[in-house]
Design an enzyme around this catalytic site. Sequence first.
Site, PDB file in Angstrom:
ATOM      1  N   GLU A  52       1.033  -1.227   0.060  1.00 10.26           N
ATOM      2  CA  GLU A  52       0.081  -0.011   0.020  1.00 10.26           C
ATOM      3  C   GLU A  52       0.917   1.230  -0.242  1.00 10.26           C
ATOM      4  OE1 GLU A  52      -2.343   0.776   3.630  1.00 10.26           O
ATOM      5  OE2 GLU A  52      -0.768  -0.105   4.742  1.00 10.26           O
TER       6      GLU A  52
ATOM      7  N   ASN B 133     -11.087  -3.387   4.764  1.00 11.58           N
ATOM      8  CA  ASN B 133      -9.831  -3.639   5.516  1.00 11.58           C
ATOM      9  C   ASN B 133     -10.121  -3.402   6.732  1.00 11.58           C
ATOM     10  OD1 ASN B 133      -6.967  -3.694   5.966  1.00 11.58           O
ATOM     11  ND2 ASN B 133      -7.158  -1.627   6.681  1.00 11.58           N
ATOM     12  N   GLU B 134      -9.710  -4.404   7.784  1.00  9.96           N
ATOM     13  CA  GLU B 134      -9.788  -4.209   9.027  1.00  9.96           C
ATOM     14  C   GLU B 134     -11.033  -3.854   9.754  1.00  9.96           C
ATOM     15  OE1 GLU B 134      -6.150  -2.191  10.373  1.00  9.96           O
ATOM     16  OE2 GLU B 134      -4.915  -4.177  10.169  1.00  9.96           O
TER      17      GLU B 134
HETATM   18  O1  AHR Z   1       0.461  -2.353   7.509  1.00  4.80           O
HETATM   19  C1  AHR Z   1       0.271  -1.111   8.070  1.00  4.80           C
HETATM   20  C2  AHR Z   1      -1.268  -0.695   8.444  1.00  4.80           C
HETATM   21  O2  AHR Z   1      -1.601  -1.791   9.543  1.00  4.80           O
HETATM   22  C3  AHR Z   1      -2.319  -1.084   7.422  1.00  4.80           C
HETATM   23  O3  AHR Z   1      -2.532  -0.101   6.609  1.00  4.80           O
HETATM   24  C4  AHR Z   1      -3.469  -1.534   8.261  1.00  4.80           C
HETATM   25  O4  AHR Z   1      -4.481  -2.533   7.269  1.00  4.80           O
HETATM   26  C5  AHR Z   1      -2.890  -1.992   9.394  1.00  4.80           C
HETATM   27  O5  AHR Z   1      -3.699  -1.278  10.487  1.00  4.80           O
END
Ligand code: AHR
Length: 878
Positions: free
Chosen positions: A292, A616-617
């Site tokens: 990312e 995500n999460e």
């Molecule tokens: O890897 C860093 C961050 O950690 C990511 O963006 C997120 O998905 C997680 O909290």
Amino acid sequence: MRRRIFAPAIVLALLLFGTQSALARSAPTPTAPTPTAPTPTAPTAPTTATAPTAPTTATLIGHWTFDEGQGTTAADSSGAGHPLTLQGGASWTKGVVGPSALAVTPQQDAASAGPVIDTSQSFTVSAWVDLANTSGFQTFVSEDGSQVSGFYLQLRGDTGRFAFTRLAYDSTAAYGMIATSTIVPQPGVWYLLAGVYDASAQTMSLYVDGALQQTIQALAPWSATGPLAVGRGFYNGSPTDWVSGAIDDVRAYAGALPAQQISALAGPGSITVHEDQVGPALNPTQFGAFLEEINHSGDGGVYAELVRNRDLKESSSSPAYWSAVQDKGAAATIALDSSQPLNSANPVSLKLSVGSLPAGGRAGVANAGYWGVPATPGTTYHLSLYAKAGTGFAGPLTASLESSSGRVWATASIPALTTSWARYTATLSTPKGIPATLGNRLVISTSDTAAAGASAWFTMVSLFPPTYDNTPNGLRVDLMQKIAALHPGHFRIPGGNYLEGNTLSTYFNWKNTVGPITGRPGHMNSAWGYWSQDGLGLLEYLEMAQEVGAQPLLAVFAGYTLNGAVVPQSQLAPYVQDALDEIQYAIGGTDTKWGAMRAADGHPAPFDLRYVEIGNEDQFDRSGSYNAYRFPMFYDAIKAAYPQLKIIATTNVTSRTPDVIDDHYYSSNPDVIAGDAHNYDTTSRSGPKHIVGEYAVTQGSPTGTLAGALGEAAFLTGLERDADVVIGASYAPLLVNVNAVSWPTNLIGYNGLVSYGSPSYYAQKMLGDSVGDHVAPSQIVGGNGNLWAVASTKAGGTTYLTVVNRGTSAASVDVDLAGVSAVSGGISTVLAGDPAAMNSIAHPTAVSPTTRRVGPSGPSFRYTFPASSLTVLSLSTS
Ligand code: AHR
């Protein structure tokens, strides 16, 4: 709720004789020590004492081999006449010493009729234990008093470590003395524990696998008068601390058994690889990558663009990273200007206003790059820019790559500008033999004296070095080589927090990231606090996965942002449609709208997309919307349109059954991550699979320590062993520009010129390079209590044995490849060193693997795994 003995929360530590300290235990209502007890003082750490050096002799007074394998009696082979009676359904299982062992679960034990050990005198107790789980307090051997046990050879629930524990007197009010293991036990491994009470030295010592863990001072000996129990302890007048697992070859001695004899009991340890059994099939996705935009992973990282702020949007108040060039009497200024838009996506340009320009002078613009522009020998750089001239500004222009002191490494000419926007290209080639440097800038300038008083505008000024696979708008070669060398089977893109953004106006809106780069508006990377120009857009992410041979694992925005905003159900449909369009862009035929756009963008072939992750999460969305409607809406729509795709949920959901759940693991403590190695041992094999989309020990910065890498490697052995339910794992974050650390600990570090892999990088590479077809079940016995292992076999006769030794001493172990008749040789790859060691730009390979050939042998051989090491044995077997 179950009360715990010796819980540190209500510890009373007692200091005696100036040096003695001891931890007390918790009780529902702590009572004052009796008059015979030492005076309480403030809590202190347990005092480590010196191990006894002149041991007295020890006499075997109880020995239970548990080799009966049937019935309810375990004979005492010491001849002292203390058989144990199996109670509550305690049974038998395969032994580690001899054919069978005692098998117990809670409420089951084996106990003698009366006391065996005089606990007021020196004594030693030992047992082999193999735990089914490492939760809670579990006492393997004890001897009952009237209220508490006279000793506990146990696993402690408060520390998760083995301990040899005593209370100072027979009461729940008594303070405790605890000799604790340094090792953190894992289930499924046989350990030899030995507790030694030396009455003359007044010490208590705990040994694991023959290695002394801790010696503490002890005092106030007392005699337990009840039965010796195997499989439980005794507290507050009742049995407690039940064990789940197997216990074998329990011994009791009167006297302190010398360390050498304890070591002999432990033996050298062994790892048996059962090639005669077939474990789970390993997945093509088993080891992967996750990228990312964080730490300038893309811009200023793997996206090879060398010009910073080419779209002039990093700051709305000034042309950041640009400066005016005014040499030899020239005067010039630069400014952001929105009066001359290139297009609606890129409306701002860089205006150069030349005040004066005498003959021999130079006026222009310079870009500082991402903490410098690299110049390497014999390299051709591709320049492109959009420019237009005001009246009087004709040119030609000169483009040069030059050092901060003005040394010109490469130069090119740009023909005269016109008063309309036009794209200009040139190449800048450095000679061979120049030094590789980073402290350079790109200069676009004129020396035409007629430019005095005139202006010119520039935008999308771009300089690319050679890219990976020579792809235009491509990726940085050294970083891609490092990623490709991991042989990732899956590549999770494009985030992470970056996918979500902090707000609904700053999430990764993929439609703004495709098409010609001049048409991409860019966006604020609000998750990590810097501008993203989106030159690295959806297509480039997908191509990156393809270029390293990985399946893309595409995460789609799911209507939740990091500030907690949730798209209401009534407004979610457009986002679902965006996800469907995104999938169509990735895999749709060229006769579809978005598939055609992909083809127009230069990639007619569909990508090998099999997994789509929804968000995500999303466990951080406390509103419950993920389970209630967000996951179901995306799931239903994607499954309807693309039934072949597997859908990944980012947290547990009950409204639908996801194909896979993405779990993330971060801890600054390597023990914690290593301890997670068995998390999937008991996961249902009929429910969703799991992927560990992010894991890391966050110890060290900007990249991690060897200790962290070994904790991760231990974790990965477990994930690989559970390949029937864990389809893959990827470290996070993957990349860090060492000048822009948004996240503490990362896998690959770099500046504009060079890059390096962390110990974690090498650990993942070693594991990823040694994935066979199937897991071969393995069993660790002893060793040094710090071993983690996984083995796999590959058709054609390769056995991979991966062993992590997290201990500070080497482990010499008997390796037995069951089902193999011979080893014709192989390679051993070892990552070892100081646990605190890290790699860096200055010392890129301080911690890196070494390889050596391994000679032919039979299926059984002795192997020494170095202290603090990860070893992969790749053996040719028949
Ligand atoms: O890897 C860093 C961050 O950690 C990511 O963006 C997120 O998905 C997680 O909290």
